[in-house]
Each structure stands twice: as structure tokens, then as C-alpha cells.
Design an enzyme around this catalytic site. Sequence first.
Site, short mmCIF file in Angstrom:
data_model
loop_
_atom_site.label_atom_id
_atom_site.label_comp_id
_atom_site.label_asym_id
_atom_site.label_seq_id
_atom_site.Cartn_x
_atom_site.Cartn_y
_atom_site.Cartn_z
N ASP A 157 0.97 -1.02 -0.14
CA ASP A 157 0.14 0.05 0.07
C ASP A 157 0.95 1.17 -0.06
O ASP A 157 2.08 1.22 0.75
CB ASP A 157 -0.68 0.11 1.23
CG ASP A 157 -2.26 -1.09 0.98
OD1 ASP A 157 -2.38 -1.55 -0.06
OD2 ASP A 157 -2.34 -1.68 2.20
N ASP B 147 -6.63 -1.08 -4.81
CA ASP B 147 -7.95 -0.61 -4.14
C ASP B 147 -8.85 0.35 -4.69
O ASP B 147 -9.99 0.25 -4.63
CB ASP B 147 -7.30 -0.39 -2.68
CG ASP B 147 -6.41 -1.35 -2.05
OD1 ASP B 147 -6.80 -2.49 -2.18
OD2 ASP B 147 -5.65 -1.05 -1.13
#
Length: 200
Positions: free
Chosen positions: A138, A157
Amino acid sequence: MSEHASQRSEPGEAQADPAGPKVRVLSLIAVAVLALDIVTKVVAVAQLEDRAPVEILGGLVYLQLVRNPGAAFSLATGYTWVLTIVAIAVVVVIVRVARRLRSTGWAVALGLVLGGALGNLTDRLFRSPGPLHGHVVDIVSLLAPDGRVWPVFNLADSSIVSGGALLVLLALLGRELDGTRSASKQPGRKQAGKGEPAGE
């Protein structure tokens, strides 16, 4: 008999033809999302490893490297292998559904979800600590570092969330996978049916 047989086959061919362009749209979007996701993660690992969060846009966005063993919002951190299987199932379902695609909106939405699912699935399969247990990379934290305001996320995402939101919108508008529109969502449907029998 041969003429009738040929006439019967033609409608089937006409129905199958529209799916081709829609599947191509889905595939192109999925491949683009997957490629961009992989590139951004490779760059992030190379540039942000062992660095403090990088503030950009006056603190609106922070770039930092976070390795996430769980799902979105860091949920289910102890069930990485389960999340991997779920991601594989999502990919399989979308591939099977694609054969019935007749809607551009659905093609775009499913392409976004598929590309995002493949992006995070690639991490879970090929990144450390090992296959089915890999941690997802991330990168983006909004408004504050370390996900204090909003969980740190990546391009995959964002693609999944955007595709999911578009699917909800299409459902609310009555747009079907096959390109038709739900009868209850068609404008003027209720007015036209006032004087008609209930069965209509």
C-alpha cells in the site's frame, strides 16, 4: 429445411456478436489497471523503503510504503490465505460472467474490479513472506501519514472501490449485464401501465 436452419442460426450469432467488444473493453481496462498497479508498487518499493512518509499537495496526500497482510482497512490480518482464495474466486466469477456482457457500463465496472483484484492477488502470490501469504504493498495515505485518517491504500484498491461504486450505480439505474434495462426502472413505465391489467 436448410434455409430454416440457417435462419435459426443467424439470431444466435447476432446475440453472440455484441459480447466481443464489451469483453475487449473489460480486458483492456483490467490489463491497464494491473500494469499501472504493478508499476506503482515497484516504484514505491524502490523509492519509499525505509523512508519517512513523503508529503505532497500540502499534506492532502502522503506517500509511504506499508505492507498489508490483511484486507482493506487492515481487516482479517491473520487470514491472508483466505483473502487470496477470495480474490481468485472473484477473478473466476468475473471471467465467467464476461461471456454474457452486453453493457459498456458493466464492462468498465467489471474491468476495474478485475484489474484491482488481479493487482492485489499478484502481491499475495508473489511477494514475501510467500505464496498465498504475500503482503500487499500500500502506498497512499490521505490527510495524515500512517493511515491515521484513512487506511493506506494502493491503485488496485482504488480501482476495486471505483468499479464497485459503478456497479451499484448501474443497479440503481436498472442497467442489466446484458445491456437491457429493468422494467421497473424504465421511464414512463408506471404511467403507461395505469390503464392496463395487473398482469401487464
